[in-house]
Design an enzyme around this catalytic site. Structure first.
Site, mmCIF file in Angstrom:
data_model
loop_
_atom_site.group_PDB
_atom_site.id
_atom_site.type_symbol
_atom_site.label_atom_id
_atom_site.label_comp_id
_atom_site.label_asym_id
_atom_site.label_seq_id
_atom_site.Cartn_x
_atom_site.Cartn_y
_atom_site.Cartn_z
ATOM 1 N N ASP A 1 0.850 -1.198 0.000
ATOM 2 C CA ASP A 1 0.000 0.000 0.000
ATOM 3 C C ASP A 1 0.883 1.244 0.000
ATOM 4 O O ASP A 1 2.010 1.215 0.516
ATOM 5 C CB ASP A 1 -0.850 0.036 1.277
ATOM 6 C CG ASP A 1 -2.111 -0.802 1.167
ATOM 7 O OD1 ASP A 1 -2.432 -1.298 0.080
ATOM 8 O OD2 ASP A 1 -2.793 -0.944 2.213
ATOM 9 N N ARG B 1 -1.295 -0.606 -8.613
ATOM 10 C CA ARG B 1 -2.645 -0.135 -8.312
ATOM 11 C C ARG B 1 -2.620 1.390 -8.425
ATOM 12 O O ARG B 1 -1.739 2.034 -7.864
ATOM 13 C CB ARG B 1 -3.011 -0.546 -6.888
ATOM 14 C CG ARG B 1 -4.379 -0.051 -6.450
ATOM 15 C CD ARG B 1 -4.529 -0.079 -4.932
ATOM 16 N NE ARG B 1 -4.327 -1.400 -4.361
ATOM 17 C CZ ARG B 1 -3.996 -1.577 -3.073
ATOM 18 N NH1 ARG B 1 -3.815 -0.560 -2.264
ATOM 19 N NH2 ARG B 1 -3.826 -2.789 -2.604
ATOM 20 N N THR C 1 -10.829 2.492 -7.997
ATOM 21 C CA THR C 1 -11.665 3.684 -7.823
ATOM 22 C C THR C 1 -13.124 3.283 -7.818
ATOM 23 O O THR C 1 -13.483 2.232 -8.355
ATOM 24 C CB THR C 1 -11.406 4.706 -8.958
ATOM 25 O OG1 THR C 1 -12.179 5.882 -8.713
ATOM 26 C CG2 THR C 1 -11.778 4.154 -10.331
ATOM 27 N N HIS C 2 -13.970 4.163 -7.219
ATOM 28 C CA HIS C 2 -15.433 3.969 -7.295
ATOM 29 C C HIS C 2 -16.020 5.004 -8.238
ATOM 30 O O HIS C 2 -17.231 5.162 -8.296
ATOM 31 C CB HIS C 2 -16.060 4.128 -5.903
ATOM 32 C CG HIS C 2 -15.295 3.418 -4.838
ATOM 33 N ND1 HIS C 2 -14.307 4.017 -4.112
ATOM 34 C CD2 HIS C 2 -15.348 2.140 -4.422
ATOM 35 C CE1 HIS C 2 -13.782 3.147 -3.269
ATOM 36 N NE2 HIS C 2 -14.389 1.994 -3.439
HETATM 37 P P1 FDA Z 1 -13.870 9.794 -5.462
HETATM 38 O O1 FDA Z 1 -13.408 10.146 -4.101
HETATM 39 O O2 FDA Z 1 -13.927 10.859 -6.501
HETATM 40 O O3 FDA Z 1 -15.283 9.096 -5.338
HETATM 41 C C1 FDA Z 1 -16.066 8.688 -6.449
HETATM 42 C C2 FDA Z 1 -17.405 8.163 -5.933
HETATM 43 O O4 FDA Z 1 -17.170 6.969 -5.198
HETATM 44 C C3 FDA Z 1 -18.108 9.080 -4.924
HETATM 45 O O5 FDA Z 1 -18.911 10.039 -5.549
HETATM 46 C C4 FDA Z 1 -18.915 8.093 -4.118
HETATM 47 O O6 FDA Z 1 -20.058 7.730 -4.808
HETATM 48 C C5 FDA Z 1 -18.009 6.877 -4.069
HETATM 49 N N1 FDA Z 1 -17.171 6.885 -2.844
HETATM 50 C C6 FDA Z 1 -15.842 7.196 -2.754
HETATM 51 N N2 FDA Z 1 -15.399 7.058 -1.493
HETATM 52 C C7 FDA Z 1 -16.469 6.678 -0.758
HETATM 53 C C8 FDA Z 1 -16.654 6.387 0.620
HETATM 54 N N3 FDA Z 1 -15.662 6.451 1.500
HETATM 55 N N4 FDA Z 1 -17.898 6.025 1.019
HETATM 56 C C9 FDA Z 1 -18.928 5.937 0.149
HETATM 57 N N5 FDA Z 1 -18.821 6.203 -1.170
HETATM 58 C C10 FDA Z 1 -17.609 6.569 -1.620
HETATM 59 N N6 FDA Z 1 -5.272 5.391 -1.017
HETATM 60 C C11 FDA Z 1 -3.976 5.579 -0.691
HETATM 61 O O7 FDA Z 1 -3.564 6.709 -0.437
HETATM 62 N N7 FDA Z 1 -3.121 4.497 -0.646
HETATM 63 C C12 FDA Z 1 -3.523 3.230 -0.957
HETATM 64 O O8 FDA Z 1 -2.713 2.290 -0.923
HETATM 65 C C13 FDA Z 1 -4.894 3.033 -1.302
HETATM 66 N N8 FDA Z 1 -5.377 1.797 -1.602
HETATM 67 C C14 FDA Z 1 -6.657 1.663 -2.106
HETATM 68 C C15 FDA Z 1 -7.102 0.422 -2.570
HETATM 69 C C16 FDA Z 1 -8.343 0.315 -3.182
HETATM 70 C C17 FDA Z 1 -8.804 -1.013 -3.702
HETATM 71 C C18 FDA Z 1 -9.166 1.478 -3.318
HETATM 72 C C19 FDA Z 1 -10.497 1.404 -4.020
HETATM 73 C C20 FDA Z 1 -8.751 2.683 -2.817
HETATM 74 C C21 FDA Z 1 -7.513 2.794 -2.191
HETATM 75 N N9 FDA Z 1 -7.073 4.012 -1.674
HETATM 76 C C22 FDA Z 1 -5.756 4.159 -1.324
HETATM 77 C C23 FDA Z 1 -8.057 5.121 -1.443
HETATM 78 C C24 FDA Z 1 -8.088 6.094 -2.603
HETATM 79 O O9 FDA Z 1 -6.917 6.866 -2.619
HETATM 80 C C25 FDA Z 1 -9.311 7.032 -2.502
HETATM 81 O O10 FDA Z 1 -9.212 7.778 -1.331
HETATM 82 C C26 FDA Z 1 -10.657 6.318 -2.516
HETATM 83 O O11 FDA Z 1 -10.657 5.269 -3.433
HETATM 84 C C27 FDA Z 1 -11.816 7.285 -2.917
HETATM 85 O O12 FDA Z 1 -11.577 7.800 -4.187
HETATM 86 P P2 FDA Z 1 -12.327 7.335 -5.525
HETATM 87 O O13 FDA Z 1 -11.285 6.957 -6.502
HETATM 88 O O14 FDA Z 1 -13.323 6.298 -5.254
HETATM 89 O O15 FDA Z 1 -12.973 8.659 -6.116
#
Ligand code: FDA
Length: 310
Positions: A135, A187, A229-230
């Site tokens: 990570d 990742r 990502t979500h």
């Molecule tokens: P964004 O924050 O733009 O969210 C897009 C949409 O996703 C939102 O509108 C909402 O619908 C949904 N969503 C996102 N977060 C949510 C939450 N907490 N609750 C509910 N809905 C939510 N970071 C890091 O610094 N080091 C790492 O090693 C990792 N490892 C990691 C592994 C995996 C498998 C994932 C999916 C994420 C990580 N992260 C991480 C976290 C990453 O940096 C980031 O903070 C989160 O994934 C949220 O960002 P999104 O890409 O989802 O986009």
């Protein structure tokens, strides 16, 4: 911009000891939306549940910034126990490890304890045909983590160890290019830590644009990519990109966090994409939980309501 201010506010408040004590005492009920229990078996049960939807798993024993070398080595032992238990139950051990939890930066017998423990963990993964993702934590750890990734790939092969790049860091594009000779399994995430503007982009649109760039560049260079990502608009764009560039579905996967967008995870798996959920478990859930709350304003209300209900 508002997103960054919101995240900063939540992570600052969450970092205060009094708040931590209150949430630790009353928040476990709500934390279970994001954390799959406290024991190895509850985590493995979650893996089996997800399997029914065709979703793979990435197991993460929670714990970070652990202080004493003895505790770091005990933590690494627990990761080995997890891999043994998974293997014994017919589950391929795919785990994530924060190197700060196994002693990165602590010198013991002339070597970095984090690397020593990571060798034990990646070695066990290799023995079982598994995989370890290092990570990525806060920015002062990026150099050492990428250097240790290079060492571990050299010793065990890229089939058994990879790491993470965060699109909010200005440096990540250059870091990705500098790793290309290894063809590493990476990742790509947006980044979850509270970082200063000197190192991380403050505007969300730039972080999102940087995210797409990193994914496309790593795919074009012929590497395996974990699109973590979500964000549905990014996921759609990646689906178009792979179609337009003839990139095969077995050279990338979508990754999401346990408890977040389960519908989307299931739906992508049903469309034939490889999908993996990141399953955290363990007693030290507070820092992980705080970062999830900081990602989305609606989550604060969810926590407050849950804590009032008890
Ligand atoms: P964004 O924050 O733009 O969210 C897009 C949409 O996703 C939102 O509108 C909402 O619908 C949904 N969503 C996102 N977060 C949510 C939450 N907490 N609750 C509910 N809905 C939510 N970071 C890091 O610094 N080091 C790492 O090693 C990792 N490892 C990691 C592994 C995996 C498998 C994932 C999916 C994420 C990580 N992260 C991480 C976290 C990453 O940096 C980031 O903070 C989160 O994934 C949220 O960002 P999104 O890409 O989802 O986009």
């Amino acid at each position: 911009m508002i997103d960054q201010l919101y995240r900063k506010a939540v992570l600052t408040v969450a970092g205060q000891k009094t708040i931590e004590n209150i949430v630790r005492a009353r928040g476990w009920g709500v934390a279970q939306r994001f954390v799959a229990g406290e024991s190895i078996q509850t985590a493995l049960n979650a893996v089996k549940e997800l399997e029914k939807d065709g979703v793979l798993a990435n197991l993460d024993l929670l714990g970070e910034f652990i202080d004493s070398p003895e505790k770091c080595t005990a933590f690494a032992d627990n990761v080995l126990n997890l891999m043994d238990a998974a293997h014994a139950q017919g589950i391929r051990p795919y785990v994530s490890v924060k190197l700060s939890s196994v002693g990165q930066g602590k010198t013991v017998e002339g070597g970095d304890l984090g690397l020593t423990n990571a060798r034990r963990i990646v070695g066990r993964a290799k023995q079982y045909g598994g995989f370890v993702c290092l990570d990525m934590e806060d920015h002062p750890r990026v150099d050492i983590t990428l250097a240790q990734l290079r060492t571990l790939i050299g010793e065990f092969g890229r089939e058994h160890v990879g790491s993470v790049l965060q699109s909010y860091l200005y440096r990540s594009e250059a870091d990705r290019a500098a790793l290309d000779d290894l063809h590493p399994n990476l990742r790509i995430v947006k980044g979850a830590y509270l970082e200063p503007e000197t190192v991380a982009m403050p505007v969300k649109a730039d972080v999102d644009a940087g995210y797409r760039k990193l994914v496309y560049a790593h795919m074009k260079a012929g590497n395996y990519v974990n699109v973590a990502t979500h964000d549905e608009s990014i996921i759609r764009d990646v689906q178009h990109f792979v179609l337009a560039n003839g990139i095969s579905k077995d050279t990338f996967e979508f990754q999401m966090l346990y408890g977040i967008r389960r519908d989307l995870q299931k739906n992508l798996a049903a469309q034939g994409y490889r999908v993996r959920a990141y399953i955290p478990y363990g007693r030290d859930w507070y820092p992980y939980f705080s970062r999830r709350i900081a990602e989305r304003p609606a989550n604060v209300m969810f926590v407050l309501r849950g804590m009032v209900k008890g």
